[in-house]
Design a protein around this motif. Structure first.
Motif, mmCIF file in Angstrom:
data_model
loop_
_atom_site.group_PDB
_atom_site.id
_atom_site.type_symbol
_atom_site.label_atom_id
_atom_site.label_comp_id
_atom_site.label_asym_id
_atom_site.label_seq_id
_atom_site.Cartn_x
_atom_site.Cartn_y
_atom_site.Cartn_z
ATOM 1 N N TYR A 190 0.852 -1.180 0.000
ATOM 2 C CA TYR A 190 0.000 0.000 0.000
ATOM 3 C C TYR A 190 0.892 1.235 0.000
ATOM 4 O O TYR A 190 1.191 1.806 1.039
ATOM 5 N N ASP A 191 1.367 1.624 -1.185
ATOM 6 C CA ASP A 191 2.217 2.804 -1.310
ATOM 7 C C ASP A 191 3.421 2.716 -0.366
ATOM 8 O O ASP A 191 3.822 3.691 0.267
ATOM 9 N N GLY A 192 3.990 1.497 -0.271
ATOM 10 C CA GLY A 192 5.146 1.266 0.582
ATOM 11 C C GLY A 192 4.827 0.647 1.922
ATOM 12 O O GLY A 192 5.710 0.081 2.577
ATOM 13 N N ALA A 193 3.582 0.732 2.368
ATOM 14 C CA ALA A 193 3.189 0.153 3.658
ATOM 15 C C ALA A 193 2.814 -1.317 3.466
ATOM 16 O O ALA A 193 2.306 -1.719 2.417
ATOM 17 N N ALA A 194 3.053 -2.118 4.504
ATOM 18 C CA ALA A 194 2.748 -3.548 4.439
ATOM 19 C C ALA A 194 1.249 -3.785 4.335
ATOM 20 O O ALA A 194 0.439 -3.014 4.867
ATOM 21 N N ILE A 195 0.881 -4.845 3.650
ATOM 22 C CA ILE A 195 -0.517 -5.244 3.509
ATOM 23 C C ILE A 195 -0.806 -6.352 4.513
ATOM 24 O O ILE A 195 -0.146 -7.391 4.517
ATOM 25 N N ASP A 196 -1.796 -6.121 5.373
ATOM 26 C CA ASP A 196 -2.278 -7.159 6.288
ATOM 27 C C ASP A 196 -3.357 -7.954 5.581
ATOM 28 O O ASP A 196 -4.317 -7.384 5.051
ATOM 29 N N ALA A 197 -3.231 -9.270 5.566
ATOM 30 C CA ALA A 197 -4.219 -10.133 4.928
ATOM 31 C C ALA A 197 -4.519 -11.315 5.835
ATOM 32 O O ALA A 197 -3.619 -11.826 6.521
ATOM 33 N N TYR A 198 -5.778 -11.709 5.877
ATOM 34 C CA TYR A 198 -6.131 -12.883 6.678
ATOM 35 C C TYR A 198 -7.302 -13.607 6.046
ATOM 36 O O TYR A 198 -8.107 -13.017 5.320
#
Length: 320
Positions: A190-198
């Motif tokens: 996300y524009d350099g930020a980590a993506i949390d997925a579950y």
């Protein structure tokens, strides 16, 4: 004379009876017209046979939510709906396509969040609906029944659009209330930020809902485009009953997949690796049923795909 709106030149004027929220062209001779609580369709080719017919007075489309996916899909006050017809126009029928995720939509309405737009993802057969709190509903239409999944942006969207560039590649753009324009489905973050997925599976009783079971392990077949992917795994037992011990969160590294010589795409597979990676997770839990939670957090990894999960357990006493 397409810019002449005089009736004497063949123009016509029709009233839907309320503010119009969207237009949609269905065929060369039919245009769907959406209001907040009314839907009609305009047919004809000239002033001789122009006709506005009302489909329903009990349903309408929220602004900018109508999208054509083989049939019109839109959101009204009750949820997401579709219009279907057996002809090129006329004899429309309505159907609800979000019955299983209706609580999610009702929660958005109760919190005061409204839809700000929707678009079609052509490459994935998806309908995506964006809410003012940054949440998204993606509905996949590639199987017999629609399948829905929710996600969240890291900013508040104000407008969305999709289209094709000069090469025919699909492009999706989202305007944020922070003044930036973002391109979706690009990169791994996300524009350099980590993506949390579950992904949480339902509670599974293995065909014996009234029997206690000792769960030993789970094996997951996972395909990843990376040299390796990290996946977190967590288990809940007996419908999440706090009296039953839950498993510790375990982190597993999934190796990248291999390929067959002269078949796999070059630089898209890992040498000396299996075609599909298998991960074994020790559980050692006791309960009537089990629910597995899979999670990841990364800004650099491509998506991974879970194709199957096999549970190993021993039946115990019957619960009475």
């Amino acid at each position: 004379t397409p810019l002449s709106f005089l009736a004497i030149d063949g123009a016509g004027e029709f009233s839907l009876g309320e503010d119009i929220t969207d237009f949609m062209s269905n065929t060369a001779t039919t245009t769907l017209i959406f209001g907040k609580n009314r839907i009609g369709y305009l047919t004809g080719t000239s002033a001789i046979d122009f006709s506005l017919r009302i489909i329903t007075d009990s349903s309408g489309a929220k602004e900018s939510t109508a999208v054509m996916l083989g049939q019109p899909v839109f959101m009204d006050d009750q949820g997401l709906r579709s219009l279907s017809t057996s002809q090129s126009f006329g004899d429309w029928s309505r159907g609800t396509i979000t019955r299983q995720i209706q609580p999610f939509i009702e929660a958005k309405k109760a919190a005061g969040y409204s839809p700000i737009g929707a678009h079609r993802v052509r490459a994935k057969d998806q309908y995506r609906l964006y809410f003012s709190d940054g949440s998204i509903i993606s509905i996949y239409f590639g199987r017999e029944k629609p399948e829905a999944l929710s996600s969240n942006l890291t900013f508040m969207p104000s407008i969305v659009t999709s289209g094709e560039d000069s090469t025919g590649a699909e492009r999706i753009f989202i305007g944020g209330d922070d003044g930036f324009v973002y391109q979706a489905d690009m990169g791994t973050s996300y524009d350099g930020a980590a993506i949390d997925a579950y992904l949480r599976f339902p509670f599974m009783h293995m065909g014996a809902p009234n029997r206690e079971k000792r769960f030993h392990s789970a094996k997951l077949d996972i395909t990843t485009e990376n040299t390796s992917s990290a996946v977190g795994i967590y288990a809940e037992y007996s419908n999440g009953d706090p009296d039953f011990v839950t498993a510790d969160t375990k982190s597993k590294v999934v190796a990248g997949v291999g390929g067959f010589w002269d078949e796999a795409q070059w630089n898209k597979f890992i040498w000396s690796a299996p075609v599909q990676s298998r991960v074994t997770v020790d559980l050692q839990g006791l309960g009537e049923n089990i629910s597995i939670l899979l999670a990841s957090n990364t800004a650099t990894e491509n998506p991974h795909t879970i194709s199957s999960m096999t549970m190993y357990f021993t039946p115990r006493r019957e619960l009475r």
